[in-house]
Design an enzyme around this catalytic site. Sequence first.
Site, PDB file in Angstrom:
ATOM      1  N   ASP A  66      46.590  35.898  40.416  1.00  0.00           N
ATOM      2  CA  ASP A  66      45.620  36.072  41.239  1.00  0.00           C
ATOM      3  C   ASP A  66      44.841  37.229  41.216  1.00  0.00           C
ATOM      4  O   ASP A  66      45.209  38.384  40.612  1.00  0.00           O
ATOM      5  CB  ASP A  66      45.994  35.829  42.733  1.00  0.00           C
ATOM      6  CG  ASP A  66      47.415  36.395  43.105  1.00  0.00           C
ATOM      7  OD1 ASP A  66      47.741  37.351  42.389  1.00  0.00           O
ATOM      8  OD2 ASP A  66      48.003  35.711  43.932  1.00  0.00           O
ATOM      9  N   ASN A 134      53.653  33.383  55.112  1.00  0.00           N
ATOM     10  CA  ASN A 134      52.994  32.005  55.611  1.00  0.00           C
ATOM     11  C   ASN A 134      53.480  31.177  54.604  1.00  0.00           C
ATOM     12  O   ASN A 134      53.210  29.661  54.567  1.00  0.00           O
ATOM     13  CB  ASN A 134      51.555  32.005  55.635  1.00  0.00           C
ATOM     14  CG  ASN A 134      50.671  32.261  54.552  1.00  0.00           C
ATOM     15  OD1 ASN A 134      51.215  32.590  53.506  1.00  0.00           O
ATOM     16  ND2 ASN A 134      49.440  32.239  54.511  1.00  0.00           N
TER      17      ASN A 134
HETATM   18  C1  F6R Z   1      50.899  38.433  44.669  1.00  0.00           C
HETATM   19  C2  F6R Z   1      50.785  37.042  45.301  1.00  0.00           C
HETATM   20  C3  F6R Z   1      51.224  36.659  46.488  1.00  0.00           C
HETATM   21  C4  F6R Z   1      52.516  37.787  46.780  1.00  0.00           C
HETATM   22  C5  F6R Z   1      53.015  37.662  48.235  1.00  0.00           C
HETATM   23  C6  F6R Z   1      54.064  38.535  48.577  1.00  0.00           C
HETATM   24  O1  F6R Z   1      50.251  38.243  43.264  1.00  0.00           O
HETATM   25  O2  F6R Z   1      50.333  36.134  44.354  1.00  0.00           O
HETATM   26  O3  F6R Z   1      51.955  35.549  46.693  1.00  0.00           O
HETATM   27  O4  F6R Z   1      53.483  37.545  45.927  1.00  0.00           O
HETATM   28  O5  F6R Z   1      51.964  37.737  49.004  1.00  0.00           O
HETATM   29  O6  F6R Z   1      53.783  39.843  48.607  1.00  0.00           O
HETATM   30  P1  F6R Z   1      54.684  41.237  48.878  1.00  0.00           P
HETATM   31  O7  F6R Z   1      55.518  41.071  47.670  1.00  0.00           O
HETATM   32  O8  F6R Z   1      53.774  42.274  48.890  1.00  0.00           O
HETATM   33  O9  F6R Z   1      55.429  40.671  50.103  1.00  0.00           O
END
Ligand code: F6R
Length: 239
Positions: A66, A134
């Site tokens: 993303d 979430n």
């Molecule tokens: C990042 C992504 C998100 C993260 C998720 C967890 O490319 O697609 O889905 O993997 O928000 O984020 P962290 O690792 O910062 O807790």
Amino acid sequence: MKLIVTTKEDAAKQAAELYRALLRQKQNAVLGFATGSTPLALYTELIRAYQKGEISFQHAVSFNLDEYAGLDENHPQSYRAFMNKNLFSRIDIPMEHTHVPNGKDTSAEQMDAYEAMIRAAGGIDLQLLGIGQNGHIGFNEPGTPFDSTTHVVRLSQSTRNANARFFSSIDEVPKEAVSMGIKTVMNARAILLFAQGASKAKVVAAAVNGPVAEKVPASILQLHPDVTLYLDPEAAKYL
Ligand code: F6R
């Protein structure tokens, strides 16, 4: 689903081994990468393995999950900048083999083009995922159709709050993003999901043991034939 409960450091080492084995067997493997805090320990391990001459990404191709909409790739908080800084500039993957969705062009053509590039590369061999509090995977927020492909998403307030730590204020956190869809993720041949910390515990339990439902996007992974979850004891505490 294969569940491995271990420390963050050990998970990074074990997963780095999987990348090493994959790239030995298939030099031009297609790797799906993620951003955020969770993958950093793995990226450190991959960089270390590269520096020791144990792994080469010279023929690998990558696709990131993303990118924030509206951020130029040179913006310090863009996911392109994150990947360049934390991985791509520190291993031998040719920059032209790396793909991150273009946050500056959210046209339908651009979404289709990202899917077409993944297909042309032969599909993703190994997709890395984190999980939002979430239950989002990529930026596929609760309610995203399971048959979605790369698309523009409206970020939920909880996701914007969680990511505000990287920006100087919540107002600067983009309201939209471009994300691979759930179907794009599910098409990967193998998936690794990392989750660490108590803040992920409830959603991990819902994703692993709850019903497969669009309100918990990660629950779809129950239906994938090759998913490994690396959880630290805190994230695994309700399993
Ligand atoms: C990042 C992504 C998100 C993260 C998720 C967890 O490319 O697609 O889905 O993997 O928000 O984020 P962290 O690792 O910062 O807790």
